[in-house]
Design a protein around this motif. Sequence first.
Motif, short mmCIF file in Angstrom:
data_model
loop_
_atom_site.label_atom_id
_atom_site.label_comp_id
_atom_site.label_asym_id
_atom_site.label_seq_id
_atom_site.Cartn_x
_atom_site.Cartn_y
_atom_site.Cartn_z
N PRO A 69 0.81 -1.23 0.00
CA PRO A 69 0.00 0.00 0.00
C PRO A 69 0.84 1.27 0.00
O PRO A 69 0.58 2.20 -0.78
CB PRO A 69 -0.83 -0.11 1.28
CG PRO A 69 -0.90 -1.57 1.56
CD PRO A 69 0.44 -2.10 1.11
N TRP B 127 -6.36 -0.26 -2.32
CA TRP B 127 -4.99 -0.79 -2.28
C TRP B 127 -4.13 0.11 -1.41
O TRP B 127 -3.37 -0.36 -0.58
CB TRP B 127 -4.37 -0.87 -3.66
CG TRP B 127 -5.00 -1.81 -4.64
CD1 TRP B 127 -5.89 -2.82 -4.37
CD2 TRP B 127 -4.79 -1.83 -6.04
NE1 TRP B 127 -6.24 -3.46 -5.53
CE2 TRP B 127 -5.58 -2.87 -6.58
CE3 TRP B 127 -4.02 -1.08 -6.90
CZ2 TRP B 127 -5.59 -3.18 -7.93
CZ3 TRP B 127 -4.04 -1.38 -8.26
CH2 TRP B 127 -4.82 -2.41 -8.76
N GLU B 128 -4.23 1.42 -1.66
CA GLU B 128 -3.37 2.38 -0.96
C GLU B 128 -3.70 2.48 0.53
O GLU B 128 -2.84 2.83 1.33
CB GLU B 128 -3.45 3.75 -1.63
CG GLU B 128 -2.81 3.75 -3.01
CD GLU B 128 -2.82 5.10 -3.68
OE1 GLU B 128 -3.39 6.07 -3.13
OE2 GLU B 128 -2.24 5.20 -4.79
N CYS C 76 -7.33 -3.86 0.92
CA CYS C 76 -7.14 -5.08 0.15
C CYS C 76 -5.86 -4.90 -0.67
O CYS C 76 -5.30 -3.80 -0.72
CB CYS C 76 -8.34 -5.38 -0.75
SG CYS C 76 -8.65 -4.13 -2.01
N TYR C 77 -5.42 -5.97 -1.26
CA TYR C 77 -4.20 -5.93 -2.06
C TYR C 77 -4.56 -6.19 -3.51
O TYR C 77 -5.53 -6.91 -3.80
CB TYR C 77 -3.20 -6.98 -1.59
CG TYR C 77 -2.58 -6.65 -0.26
CD1 TYR C 77 -1.50 -5.80 -0.18
CD2 TYR C 77 -3.08 -7.20 0.91
CE1 TYR C 77 -0.92 -5.49 1.04
CE2 TYR C 77 -2.51 -6.90 2.14
CZ TYR C 77 -1.43 -6.04 2.20
OH TYR C 77 -0.87 -5.74 3.40
N PRO C 78 -3.76 -5.66 -4.44
CA PRO C 78 -4.01 -5.98 -5.84
C PRO C 78 -3.77 -7.47 -6.08
O PRO C 78 -2.95 -8.09 -5.38
CB PRO C 78 -2.98 -5.14 -6.60
CG PRO C 78 -1.95 -4.75 -5.61
CD PRO C 78 -2.61 -4.77 -4.27
#
Length: 66
Positions: free
Chosen positions: A7, A38-39, A43-45
């Motif tokens: 992030p 994401w940032e 959550c994550y990409p």
Amino acid sequence: MGKISIPERIREYRKERNISQASFGEILGVTAQAVSKWERGECYPDITFLPDLARVLSCSVSDFFE
């Protein structure tokens, strides 16, 4: 092993390159809301996005894990 910094890295590199969340999302084919999540670390990409993230942000995939 250090903390995963995806992030922080995405936000840092995107801002250094003066790319808005909307533009960044458009380049990657996702929404600005996804980039925002994401940032914020909500959550994550998907792992399949990492090479594209690195390409667009002019860094290496390993930079996200330092």
